[in-house]
Design an enzyme around this catalytic site. Structure first.
Site, short mmCIF file in Angstrom:
data_model
loop_
_atom_site.label_atom_id
_atom_site.label_comp_id
_atom_site.label_asym_id
_atom_site.label_seq_id
_atom_site.Cartn_x
_atom_site.Cartn_y
_atom_site.Cartn_z
N HIS A 43 -9.54 5.63 10.79
CA HIS A 43 -10.91 5.81 10.31
C HIS A 43 -11.79 4.75 10.93
CE1 HIS A 43 -14.31 6.28 7.61
NE2 HIS A 43 -13.83 7.49 7.42
N ASP A 61 -8.32 13.34 4.92
CA ASP A 61 -8.03 14.67 5.47
C ASP A 61 -6.55 14.94 5.62
OD1 ASP A 61 -10.63 15.46 5.63
OD2 ASP A 61 -10.95 14.39 7.49
N1 ACO Z 1 -3.53 8.39 16.56
C1 ACO Z 1 -3.15 7.53 17.54
N2 ACO Z 1 -3.89 6.47 17.93
C2 ACO Z 1 -5.09 6.30 17.34
C3 ACO Z 1 -5.54 7.17 16.32
C4 ACO Z 1 -4.72 8.24 15.93
N3 ACO Z 1 -5.10 9.09 14.98
N4 ACO Z 1 -6.76 6.77 15.91
C5 ACO Z 1 -7.06 5.68 16.64
N5 ACO Z 1 -6.05 5.39 17.51
C6 ACO Z 1 -5.99 4.24 18.42
C7 ACO Z 1 -6.89 4.44 19.62
O1 ACO Z 1 -6.18 5.01 20.71
C8 ACO Z 1 -7.33 3.03 19.91
O2 ACO Z 1 -6.30 2.37 20.60
P1 ACO Z 1 -6.66 1.18 21.66
O3 ACO Z 1 -7.32 0.10 20.85
O4 ACO Z 1 -5.33 0.79 22.20
O5 ACO Z 1 -7.57 1.80 22.68
C9 ACO Z 1 -7.41 2.37 18.53
O6 ACO Z 1 -6.51 3.13 17.69
C10 ACO Z 1 -8.82 2.41 17.92
O7 ACO Z 1 -9.28 3.76 17.98
P2 ACO Z 1 -10.81 4.19 18.16
O8 ACO Z 1 -10.88 5.57 18.68
O9 ACO Z 1 -11.52 3.11 18.95
O10 ACO Z 1 -11.30 4.11 16.67
P3 ACO Z 1 -12.60 4.78 16.12
O11 ACO Z 1 -13.00 3.96 14.96
O12 ACO Z 1 -13.61 5.01 17.18
O13 ACO Z 1 -12.09 6.24 15.65
C11 ACO Z 1 -11.28 8.08 14.40
C12 ACO Z 1 -11.84 6.63 14.37
C13 ACO Z 1 -12.22 8.97 15.21
C14 ACO Z 1 -11.23 8.61 12.98
C15 ACO Z 1 -9.87 8.04 15.05
O14 ACO Z 1 -9.01 7.21 14.30
C16 ACO Z 1 -9.25 9.45 15.18
O15 ACO Z 1 -9.53 10.14 16.17
N6 ACO Z 1 -8.42 9.88 14.16
C17 ACO Z 1 -7.86 11.21 14.20
C18 ACO Z 1 -8.89 12.23 13.70
C19 ACO Z 1 -9.13 12.14 12.20
O16 ACO Z 1 -8.22 12.12 11.40
N7 ACO Z 1 -10.44 12.11 11.83
C20 ACO Z 1 -10.85 12.11 10.43
C21 ACO Z 1 -11.70 10.93 10.12
S1 ACO Z 1 -12.03 10.88 8.39
C22 ACO Z 1 -13.27 11.97 8.09
O17 ACO Z 1 -14.03 12.42 8.93
C23 ACO Z 1 -13.42 12.39 6.68
#
Ligand code: ACO
Length: 431
Positions: free
Chosen positions: A308, A366
């Site tokens: 998140h 979710d």
């Molecule tokens: N699986 C694997 N790796 C992940 C995941 C994941 N679900 N989420 C983040 N990471 C990793 C990224 O690759 C990144 O790694 P790095 O630092 O080595 O480059 C690090 O964790 C940080 O990730 P970001 O994308 O920079 O984090 P951000 O805060 O921008 O994204 C998000 C948050 C979009 C929710 C992300 O975690 C994601 O895509 N999750 C999966 C989709 C999801 O479940 N979304 C629901 C959100 S809740 C809602 O809308 C109610």
């Protein structure tokens, strides 16, 4: 507008600029850079708005490190345990918990607006049967501005109020109609005797040939899903609603914009993507393969339902949702279905795995909501529409708050231009 408590100093090319520091009622201080461009001729760069507050708001507060979510100051755990979605709608819209009389009046007003204009039925029929219900919802909600001309004037507080009640009342009807249309069943009209959540379940699952008996455990679970998704401060879809609204667009158009943004798999589309991922994994023995894929940057794969932007400890909504999942699955006697076993094992492994622990990637709301909705009998394509119904009150409350602001301005971000400098046009014969 909040008054500055102190100032920070920015030194640029030997010149000093004073930036007022604003203090919120709770949370980190905020540097006021509004005059920076005018005084120093520089912009700030913050794609994804990770360090930028775009507005003042008194509706919702999140402390991502503590895993805290407050609506008008009240913790989500207390609201989920003791309140109802309709009461939460009142709280988000008007700022205080209602008295019994206020709640009865508000519930009555919402209930009396649940039907949609009969001509809207024809509008639905223009869509293909296999359209995603979110596609239908974006279109139909946008089209509400063509049906409700008496609540389009954003400068009239009464019309804003009527538009708000209309959207809270009609979104469940529209989502249920999109569902019924996609499965080839007749639309079911709303029934005022039901609760907000019960009415939605009935509109989705009743058929003319047979009544649907609303199970109180499922009704409560649906109400909770709605509460847990009701508002989440300046997330992508809410910011979209605010940005659309900042130009003076009508409220129905703004909420349609929010629905379009919510659809993405990184936001509201994650509950559908998560359940589809669990089904694709299929059996517990394939989990390590998917964990490895999630860690591999080149795979482009993420574990849906994990991580998140704001919560870096745990998602307080996920804790409540997990409880609901246990209740619903227990009631339906399907604790041992394969998807659920994959979910439980995936959660267990990810919570211990160094990659997920170090990046603070926890199951989000979710991860569990999809499991509950699946157990209730909803197809995955309905998961995001249910999120949209729930979030409508948040969008509307934030939109109303913005419109009521005295010095509200059109939203207009700046950019860091990396394209070509000025050059002369070359005739096609010489290229
Ligand atoms: N699986 C694997 N790796 C992940 C995941 C994941 N679900 N989420 C983040 N990471 C990793 C990224 O690759 C990144 O790694 P790095 O630092 O080595 O480059 C690090 O964790 C940080 O990730 P970001 O994308 O920079 O984090 P951000 O805060 O921008 O994204 C998000 C948050 C979009 C929710 C992300 O975690 C994601 O895509 N999750 C999966 C989709 C999801 O479940 N979304 C629901 C959100 S809740 C809602 O809308 C109610």
């Amino acid at each position: 507008m909040t008054d500055a408590t102190r100032t920070a100093t920015l030194t640029l090319d030997g010149k000093e600029y004073s930036l007022p520091v604003l203090s919120p009622s709770v949370g980190p201080d905020v540097l006021d850079i509004r005059k920076l461009y005018g005084e120093a001729d520089v912009f700030t760069f913050d794609p994804g708005f990770t360090s930028t507050a775009a507005c003042e708001s008194a509706i919702t507060f999140i402390d991502g490190d503590k895993g805290e979510l407050l609506h008008r100051g009240y913790p989500i755990e207390q609201l989920a345990a003791q309140s109802t979605h309709i009461e939460l709608c009142y709280l988000l819209l008007y700022g205080e918990l209602p008295t019994a009389a206020q709640l009865a009046d508000f519930t009555g007003r919402v209930t009396k607006h649940t039907m949609v204009h009969e001509q809207m039925h024809n509008f639905f029929r223009g869509f293909r049967r296999d359209a995603h219900p979110m596609a239908t919802m974006v279109g139909v909600v946008g089209a509400m501005s063509a049906f409700y001309h008496d609540s389009l004037d954003i400068n009239d507080p009464w019309q804003r109020e009527v538009a708000s009640i209309r959207m809270i009342a009609k979104l469940p009807t529209i989502a249920a109609m999109a569902f019924k249309y996609s499965v080839g069943q007749p639309f079911v009209y709303p029934k005022n005797a039901f609760s907000y959540a019960g009415n939605f379940l009935n509109m989705c699952f009743a058929v003319p040939a047979e009544d649907y008996v609303v199970n109180p455990v499922l009704e409560k679970a649906m109400d909770r899903i709605m509460m847990l998704h009701a508002d989440h401060e300046q997330n992508a879809s809410t910011s979209t609603v605010r940005l659309a609204g900042s130009s003076g667009a009508n409220p129905f158009a703004c909420i349609a914009a929010g629905i379009a943004c919510l659809w993405g798999p990184a936001h509201g589309g994650a509950n559908q993507a998560c359940l589809e991922m669990l089904r694709e994994i299929g059996t517990v023995d394939r989990i390590p393969e998917y964990i490895a894929k999630a860690k591999d940057k080149n795979s482009g794969f993420r574990l849906m339902g994990f991580g998140h932007r704001v919560y870096k400890n745990f998602d307080p909504r996920a804790t409540v949702m997990k409880e609901s999942a246990d209740e619903v699955l227990g009631l339906l006697g399907i604790e041992n279905n394969p998807t659920l076993q994959v979910a439980k094992e995936l959660e267990r492994i990810a919570l211990q795995d160094e990659y997920f622990v170090s990046k603070k990637l926890y199951p989000n709301v979710d991860f569990y909501s999809g499991i509950i909705l699946d157990a209730m009998g909803f197809p995955t394509s309905m998961f995001t529409p249910i999120f949209a119904i729930s979030r409508t009150v948040g969008w509307i409350s934030q939109w109303k708050e913005m419109i009521a602001e005295k010095n509200q301005k059109i939203g207009r971000p700046r950019q860091l231009y990396v394209g070509s400098p000025k050059r002369d046009y070359v005739n096609i014969r010489h290229r």
